[in-house]
Design a protein around this motif. Structure first.
Motif, short mmCIF file in Angstrom:
data_model
loop_
_atom_site.label_atom_id
_atom_site.label_comp_id
_atom_site.label_asym_id
_atom_site.label_seq_id
_atom_site.Cartn_x
_atom_site.Cartn_y
_atom_site.Cartn_z
N VAL A 226 -26.85 -68.06 -8.09
CA VAL A 226 -26.15 -69.17 -7.43
C VAL A 226 -25.02 -69.67 -8.32
CG1 VAL A 226 -26.42 -71.57 -6.64
CG2 VAL A 226 -28.12 -69.84 -6.00
N ALA A 227 -25.28 -69.82 -9.61
CA ALA A 227 -24.26 -70.31 -10.54
C ALA A 227 -23.06 -69.35 -10.59
CB ALA A 227 -24.86 -70.50 -11.92
N ALA A 228 -23.33 -68.06 -10.65
CA ALA A 228 -22.25 -67.07 -10.73
C ALA A 228 -21.35 -67.13 -9.50
CB ALA A 228 -22.82 -65.67 -10.91
N ARG A 229 -21.93 -67.36 -8.34
CA ARG A 229 -21.13 -67.46 -7.11
C ARG A 229 -20.11 -68.59 -7.20
NH1 ARG A 229 -26.09 -67.40 -2.97
NH2 ARG A 229 -26.68 -65.23 -3.27
N ASP A 230 -20.47 -69.65 -7.94
CA ASP A 230 -19.58 -70.81 -8.06
C ASP A 230 -18.91 -70.87 -9.43
OD1 ASP A 230 -20.36 -71.42 -5.52
OD2 ASP A 230 -21.43 -73.27 -6.02
N SER A 231 -18.93 -69.76 -10.15
CA SER A 231 -18.31 -69.68 -11.48
C SER A 231 -18.83 -70.74 -12.44
CB SER A 231 -16.78 -69.76 -11.37
OG SER A 231 -16.29 -68.71 -10.57
N VAL A 232 -20.13 -71.00 -12.38
CA VAL A 232 -20.77 -71.95 -13.29
C VAL A 232 -21.54 -71.15 -14.34
CG1 VAL A 232 -22.56 -73.73 -13.45
CG2 VAL A 232 -20.92 -73.77 -11.56
N GLU A 233 -21.44 -71.55 -15.58
CA GLU A 233 -22.11 -70.88 -16.69
C GLU A 233 -23.41 -71.62 -17.03
OE1 GLU A 233 -23.15 -68.22 -19.09
OE2 GLU A 233 -21.14 -67.94 -18.26
N LEU A 234 -24.49 -70.90 -17.15
CA LEU A 234 -25.78 -71.51 -17.48
C LEU A 234 -26.11 -71.47 -18.97
CD1 LEU A 234 -28.09 -70.25 -14.57
CD2 LEU A 234 -26.82 -72.38 -14.73
N THR A 235 -25.12 -71.19 -19.79
CA THR A 235 -25.34 -71.12 -21.23
C THR A 235 -26.02 -72.39 -21.73
OG1 THR A 235 -23.37 -69.75 -21.48
CG2 THR A 235 -24.21 -70.83 -23.46
N GLY A 236 -27.02 -72.21 -22.58
CA GLY A 236 -27.75 -73.34 -23.13
C GLY A 236 -28.97 -73.75 -22.34
N LEU A 237 -29.18 -73.13 -21.18
CA LEU A 237 -30.35 -73.43 -20.37
C LEU A 237 -31.57 -72.74 -20.99
CD1 LEU A 237 -31.56 -74.67 -17.74
CD2 LEU A 237 -31.08 -72.48 -16.65
N THR A 238 -32.60 -73.51 -21.27
CA THR A 238 -33.85 -72.96 -21.80
C THR A 238 -35.01 -73.51 -20.97
OG1 THR A 238 -34.16 -74.77 -23.39
CG2 THR A 238 -32.92 -72.84 -24.16
N TRP A 239 -36.17 -72.90 -21.14
CA TRP A 239 -37.33 -73.39 -20.42
C TRP A 239 -38.60 -73.05 -21.18
CZ3 TRP A 239 -34.40 -69.30 -19.12
CH2 TRP A 239 -35.01 -68.07 -18.88
N GLU A 240 -39.62 -73.85 -20.91
CA GLU A 240 -40.95 -73.65 -21.46
C GLU A 240 -41.92 -73.60 -20.30
OE1 GLU A 240 -41.22 -77.17 -23.78
OE2 GLU A 240 -40.18 -76.31 -25.49
N GLU B 70 -23.00 -82.91 -9.17
CA GLU B 70 -24.32 -83.19 -8.59
C GLU B 70 -24.68 -82.23 -7.45
OE1 GLU B 70 -26.81 -85.17 -9.63
OE2 GLU B 70 -25.52 -85.49 -11.37
N VAL B 71 -23.68 -81.79 -6.69
CA VAL B 71 -23.94 -80.83 -5.61
C VAL B 71 -24.42 -79.52 -6.21
CG1 VAL B 71 -22.89 -79.50 -3.73
CG2 VAL B 71 -22.32 -81.93 -4.01
N MET B 72 -23.80 -79.08 -7.29
CA MET B 72 -24.21 -77.84 -7.95
C MET B 72 -25.60 -77.98 -8.55
SD MET B 72 -23.21 -74.84 -8.33
CE MET B 72 -24.14 -73.50 -8.97
N ILE B 73 -25.89 -79.11 -9.15
CA ILE B 73 -27.23 -79.35 -9.72
C ILE B 73 -28.28 -79.25 -8.61
CG2 ILE B 73 -28.73 -81.09 -10.77
CD1 ILE B 73 -26.84 -79.86 -12.79
N LYS B 74 -27.99 -79.83 -7.47
CA LYS B 74 -28.92 -79.77 -6.33
C LYS B 74 -29.11 -78.32 -5.87
CE LYS B 74 -29.80 -81.77 -1.80
NZ LYS B 74 -29.37 -82.69 -0.76
N LYS B 75 -28.03 -77.54 -5.81
CA LYS B 75 -28.12 -76.12 -5.44
C LYS B 75 -29.00 -75.35 -6.42
CE LYS B 75 -23.57 -75.13 -3.39
NZ LYS B 75 -22.35 -74.33 -3.64
N LEU B 76 -28.80 -75.62 -7.71
CA LEU B 76 -29.57 -74.91 -8.73
C LEU B 76 -31.06 -75.24 -8.65
CD1 LEU B 76 -27.11 -75.24 -11.75
CD2 LEU B 76 -27.60 -73.17 -10.41
#
Length: 134
Positions: A61-75, A103-109
């Motif tokens: 989804v991020a790539a479609r909107d040219s958004v970079e997820l760098t720095g995203l981590t999870w546990e 905020e629209v992108m955050i909701k999509k993610l």
């Protein structure tokens, strides 16, 4: 053609090969279930798959909107039920140092994460607690 070929190695250890790539993984039974706990357990892999699938779909989804997820981590925290022995809950805690400010992108993610194939494939009896710390 199979996706995965596996074999039992003894001592509650398995080896699985991803046919297309040749990548292999080993599993052990967990210490609390007669195993060595030296590798991922099968239920660890299920739990890990949830977080990885969520991020993979978020990435699409991020790539479609040219958004970079760098720095995203999870546990991921797996909570087992004693009887019958099964996964009771999977907790995924996402952290993102520099999230997008849209905020629209955050909701999509977030929607992409919650509707990934693994999330939709897990038995509804397995509670999925997803925390977006961004």
């Amino acid at each position: 053609m199979p996706t995965i070929k596996s074999s039992y190695l003894g001592n509650l250890r398995t080896e699985s090969e991803h046919v297309q790539s040749g990548t292999t993984i080993l599993t052990d039974a967990p210490v609390d279930n007669n195993g060595k706990g030296e590798k991922f357990s099968p239920t660890d892999l299920v739990s890990s798959a949830l977080g990885s699938c969520m991020v993979t779909i978020m990435g699409i989804v991020a790539a479609r909107d040219s958004v970079e997820l760098t720095g995203l981590t999870w546990e991921v925290t797996k909570i087992m039920q004693a009887s019958p022995r099964k996964i009771q809950e999977i907790v995924v805690d996402f952290h993102w140092e520099t999230p997008v400010e849209d905020e629209v992108m955050i909701k999509k993610l977030k929607n992409a994460a919650r509707t990934c194939p693994v999330a939709l494939s897990l038995d509804p009896a397995i509670k999925q607690t997803i925390n977006f710390n961004f």
